[in-house]
Design an enzyme around this catalytic site. Structure first.
Site, PDB file in Angstrom:
ATOM      1  N   ASP A  34       0.850  -1.195   0.000  1.00  0.00           N
ATOM      2  CA  ASP A  34       0.000   0.000   0.000  1.00  0.00           C
ATOM      3  C   ASP A  34       0.889   1.250   0.000  1.00  0.00           C
ATOM      4  O   ASP A  34       1.586   1.517   0.973  1.00  0.00           O
ATOM      5  CB  ASP A  34      -0.885  -0.052   1.260  1.00  0.00           C
ATOM      6  CG  ASP A  34      -1.677   1.236   1.462  1.00  0.00           C
ATOM      7  OD1 ASP A  34      -1.813   2.010   0.493  1.00  0.00           O
ATOM      8  OD2 ASP A  34      -2.159   1.452   2.594  1.00  0.00           O
ATOM      9  N   ASN A  75      -0.187   4.492  -0.439  1.00  0.00           N
ATOM     10  CA  ASN A  75      -0.787   5.779  -0.022  1.00  0.00           C
ATOM     11  C   ASN A  75      -1.488   5.712   1.328  1.00  0.00           C
ATOM     12  O   ASN A  75      -2.293   6.586   1.668  1.00  0.00           O
ATOM     13  CB  ASN A  75      -1.744   6.300  -1.109  1.00  0.00           C
ATOM     14  CG  ASN A  75      -2.909   5.348  -1.326  1.00  0.00           C
ATOM     15  OD1 ASN A  75      -2.921   4.248  -0.757  1.00  0.00           O
ATOM     16  ND2 ASN A  75      -3.888   5.758  -2.114  1.00  0.00           N
ATOM     17  N   ASP A 116      -3.902   3.901   2.721  1.00  0.00           N
ATOM     18  CA  ASP A 116      -5.356   3.769   2.936  1.00  0.00           C
ATOM     19  C   ASP A 116      -5.734   2.333   3.333  1.00  0.00           C
ATOM     20  O   ASP A 116      -6.908   1.985   3.367  1.00  0.00           O
ATOM     21  CB  ASP A 116      -6.146   4.216   1.689  1.00  0.00           C
ATOM     22  CG  ASP A 116      -5.834   3.340   0.478  1.00  0.00           C
ATOM     23  OD1 ASP A 116      -4.985   2.427   0.575  1.00  0.00           O
ATOM     24  OD2 ASP A 116      -6.457   3.569  -0.577  1.00  0.00           O
ATOM     25  N   ASP A 124      -1.965  -1.148  -3.799  1.00  0.00           N
ATOM     26  CA  ASP A 124      -2.230  -0.395  -5.026  1.00  0.00           C
ATOM     27  C   ASP A 124      -1.108  -0.609  -6.038  1.00  0.00           C
ATOM     28  O   ASP A 124      -0.104  -1.262  -5.741  1.00  0.00           O
ATOM     29  CB  ASP A 124      -2.424   1.100  -4.711  1.00  0.00           C
ATOM     30  CG  ASP A 124      -1.359   1.632  -3.773  1.00  0.00           C
ATOM     31  OD1 ASP A 124      -0.180   1.336  -4.024  1.00  0.00           O
ATOM     32  OD2 ASP A 124      -1.708   2.309  -2.772  1.00  0.00           O
ATOM     33  N   GLU A 160      -7.795 -20.236 -16.765  1.00  0.00           N
ATOM     34  CA  GLU A 160      -8.182 -20.902 -15.519  1.00  0.00           C
ATOM     35  C   GLU A 160      -9.305 -21.866 -15.863  1.00  0.00           C
ATOM     36  O   GLU A 160     -10.450 -21.452 -16.071  1.00  0.00           O
ATOM     37  CB  GLU A 160      -8.672 -19.898 -14.474  1.00  0.00           C
ATOM     38  CG  GLU A 160      -9.027 -20.584 -13.155  1.00  0.00           C
ATOM     39  CD  GLU A 160     -10.107 -19.874 -12.339  1.00  0.00           C
ATOM     40  OE1 GLU A 160     -10.201 -20.148 -11.137  1.00  0.00           O
ATOM     41  OE2 GLU A 160     -10.884 -19.071 -12.904  1.00  0.00           O
ATOM     42  N   ASP A 202      -7.580 -18.453  -4.384  1.00  0.00           N
ATOM     43  CA  ASP A 202      -8.814 -19.202  -4.113  1.00  0.00           C
ATOM     44  C   ASP A 202      -8.584 -20.399  -3.194  1.00  0.00           C
ATOM     45  O   ASP A 202      -9.548 -21.050  -2.791  1.00  0.00           O
ATOM     46  CB  ASP A 202      -9.404 -19.736  -5.424  1.00  0.00           C
ATOM     47  CG  ASP A 202      -9.894 -18.634  -6.350  1.00  0.00           C
ATOM     48  OD1 ASP A 202     -10.356 -17.594  -5.854  1.00  0.00           O
ATOM     49  OD2 ASP A 202      -9.823 -18.815  -7.581  1.00  0.00           O
TER      50      ASP A 202
HETATM   51  C1  GLC Z   1     -12.306 -17.411 -10.578  1.00  0.00           C
HETATM   52  C2  GLC Z   1     -11.468 -16.574  -9.650  1.00  0.00           C
HETATM   53  C3  GLC Z   1     -12.219 -16.391  -8.369  1.00  0.00           C
HETATM   54  C4  GLC Z   1     -13.521 -15.687  -8.671  1.00  0.00           C
HETATM   55  C5  GLC Z   1     -14.327 -16.432  -9.719  1.00  0.00           C
HETATM   56  C6  GLC Z   1     -15.422 -15.583 -10.265  1.00  0.00           C
HETATM   57  O1  GLC Z   1     -12.453 -18.698 -10.128  1.00  0.00           O
HETATM   58  O2  GLC Z   1     -10.220 -17.169  -9.469  1.00  0.00           O
HETATM   59  O3  GLC Z   1     -11.493 -15.675  -7.419  1.00  0.00           O
HETATM   60  O4  GLC Z   1     -14.287 -15.574  -7.496  1.00  0.00           O
HETATM   61  O5  GLC Z   1     -13.527 -16.784 -10.820  1.00  0.00           O
HETATM   62  O6  GLC Z   1     -14.895 -14.560 -11.053  1.00  0.00           O
END
Ligand code: GLC
Length: 547
Positions: free
Chosen positions: A23, A25, A27, A31, A261, A327
């Site tokens: 961070d 700044n 807050d 960033d 992904e 995740d």
């Molecule tokens: C993917 C991301 C996850 C997000 C989901 C919805 O799995 O890695 O973090 O909540 O998509 O966008």
């Protein structure tokens, strides 16, 4: 040894969750200038690219994965010129920049959706997936949101349902609409023109849904989402054509990259999306048995490694290796119960010496642990819904631990999510001078990975299969002149000593210890046998005469 180093195949990609990295700044929220300020640290670590989780304008229903403007920077993270500066400074250090593209859905606050939901005849109505209720006022299909409940939300204003594969604040866009397709490809163009090197495509294989809106068949599972075979709400045949179009776009710029992904992943399905005319890479997440199961078992891992490699070999592409991300529970917490790092070092060795492009999650290199949260502290929507069975993903998203000052040097203000209480001893500054720290061990592995082509491009062979609690494998590369590089890796997964056999079938000339965490400097087996210390990690270079 010939070395055609390619950043996205042979390099290490480091994932930054911008709100928790640094961070600048005060807050309490990380960033982009904060990331820029840490580039020297990343260059010294030896990574080749950063993947930035979303920093675009977002109402934060899913912490940035609900985007309300694809071509902007949320003011809390900085500005477009901060972004340009970050890219320039990264490139100056030979670090590539990969962006997270969340194009399956937008935020419900995105202007496209606001227009779409305003009336049935709005020109953007068809940019999202709207359906009338089925006969008797029922839901259009049985599709479930992976965050819980039906994937359909009734919009009272126009009496139709819209689809949301995640939260109801994340409506799915209609990729079958040619205008949407163009608009989304323009998003890539926008960032490519700004010098971005690659993209991580969030849940890409969910873009298209069954054109006939059929119900998913049932199967056994825990949550509603798991109790369905997802054959109609993802992995539709149209996906490959889109990836081909995207690849043509990416290839019109030099050295650009895409990694997908895979949603509800298996390596079987992942390989179908990867290749020279589609994605460069895709995650198959082979080392997560499920959301709750992460076996610490060499036999299980070996079986997964070999299956993964076999499948990716059929397409001639290297897999990806992922042990952690935003995740999943952090690697170190999954495998060890306390502050002991023995298992963590083994995990880092796997990450950096298996075949495949390693993806390292911020803080993994210092063995950061999950934070634990009380129910009232939980922020992640699925955690709120499924607590206490599933406590959400906040645990792995806590602020990066830079030093022992208050808030771990992440910020001067109280951070958006609490810092792990171990920050006063587990932090970058404390680990830098300690030769035995996870950080320095990771650095040594990265240096070896750079120095030995076999560790990046070599074959993988398991050295023995008996259930000894030891995983041992060889990475080997023979170049066109017959010169061979052989690296053997012995990992004792157990807390007791293990007698193992040295596998030198090719008749070695000499064996050098490249890395060892038990103080071993030389390798002297007695009659082909040697003893591994508890949790010992041993990397050997086996030199043989030219073949
Ligand atoms: C993917 C991301 C996850 C997000 C989901 C919805 O799995 O890695 O973090 O909540 O998509 O966008």
């Amino acid at each position: 040894m010939i070395d055609n180093f390619n950043w996205w195949r042979d390099g290490i990609i480091y994932q930054i969750y911008p709100r928790s990295f640094s961070d600048s700044n005060g807050d309490g929220l990380g960033d982009l200038p904060g990331v820029t300020a840490r580039l020297d640290y990343l260059a010294e670590l030896g990574i080749d690219a950063i993947w930035l989780s979303p920093f675009y304008p977002s109402p934060d229903a899913d912490f940035g994965y609900d985007i309300s403007d694809y071509t902007g920077v949320d003011p809390r993270y900085g500005s477009l010129s901060d972004f340009d500066h970050l890219v320039a400074e990264a490139h100056r250090r030979n670090i590539r920049v990969v962006l997270d593209m969340v194009l399956n859905h937008t935020s419900d606050q995105h202007p496209w959706f606001l227009e779409s939901r305003s009336s049935r005849d709005n020109p953007r109505r068809d940019w999202y997936i709207w359906r009338d209720p089925s006969a008797g006022g029922r839901l259009p299909t049985n599709w479930e949101s992976s965050f819980g409940g039906s994937a359909w939300e009734l919009d009272p204003k126009t009496s139709q349902y819209y689809l949301h594969s995640f939260l109801k604040q994340q409506p799915d866009v209609n990729w079958r609409n040619p205008e949407v397709r163009q608009a989304q490809l323009d998003v890539f163009r926008f960032w490519l023109e700004r010098g971005v090197d690659g993209f991580r495509l969030d849940v890409f294989n969910a873009y298209f849904k069954d054109a006939r809106f059929r119900n998913n068949p049932p199967r056994f599972g825990l949550r509603g989402f798991d109790r369905q075979e997802h054959i109609y709400d993802m992995d539709q045949p149209e996906m490959v054509g889109l990836l081909q179009e995207l690849r043509v776009l990416l290839d019109s710029y030099p050295e650009r990259y895409s990694v997908g992904e895979t949603y509800v992943p298996t390596s079987e399905k992942t390989v179908g999306y990867v290749g020279s005319d589609r994605l460069h890479a895709a995650f198959s997440f082979d080392f997560f048995a499920s959301d709750l199961l992460y076996p610490w078992n060499p036999g299980w891992l070996l079986e997964r490694i070999e299956r993964r490699d076999r499948l990716f070999d059929t397409i001639g592409v290297l897999p990806t290796t992922v042990l952690s991300n935003h995740d999943k529970p952090r690697t170190a917490s999954r495998y060890s119960k306390n502050e002991n790092d023995q298992q963590t070092l083994i995990a880092m060795t796997l990450l950096l010496t298996l075949r495949g492009t390693p993806f390292m999650y911020y803080g993994e290199e210092i063995g950061m642990r999950e934070i634990s949260l009380s129910r009232s502290e939980i922020m992640d929507p699925p955690g709120k819904k499924y607590w206490p069975i599933f406590k959400g993903r906040d645990g792995c998203r806590s602020p990066m631990q830079w030093n022992e000052t208050p808030f771990a040097g992440f910020s001067t203000a109280k951070p958006w999510l609490k810092v792990h209480p171990n920050y006063n001893h587990r932090n970058v500054a404390a680990q830098q001078p300690d030769p035995d720290s996870v950080l320095n061990f990771t650095r040594r592995l990265i240096v070896l990975r750079r120095a030995y082509t076999a560790l990046r491009q070599g074959s993988f062979k398991s050295l023995f299969r008996t259930d000894t609690g030891v995983l041992a494998y060889e990475r080997k590369l023979v170049d066109s002149s017959g010169q061979a590089q052989r690296i053997q890796i012995y990992l004792n997964f157990t807390g007791s000593t293990r007698r193992v056999s040295f596998a030198d079938d090719a008749g070695p000339e000499s064996v050098d210890v490249l890395l060892d965490n038990a103080g071993r400097k030389q390798f002297c087996p007695t009659g082909h046998q040697f003893i591994l210390d508890p949790y010992e990690i041993l990397l050997l270079e086996v030199k043989t005469a030219a073949l």
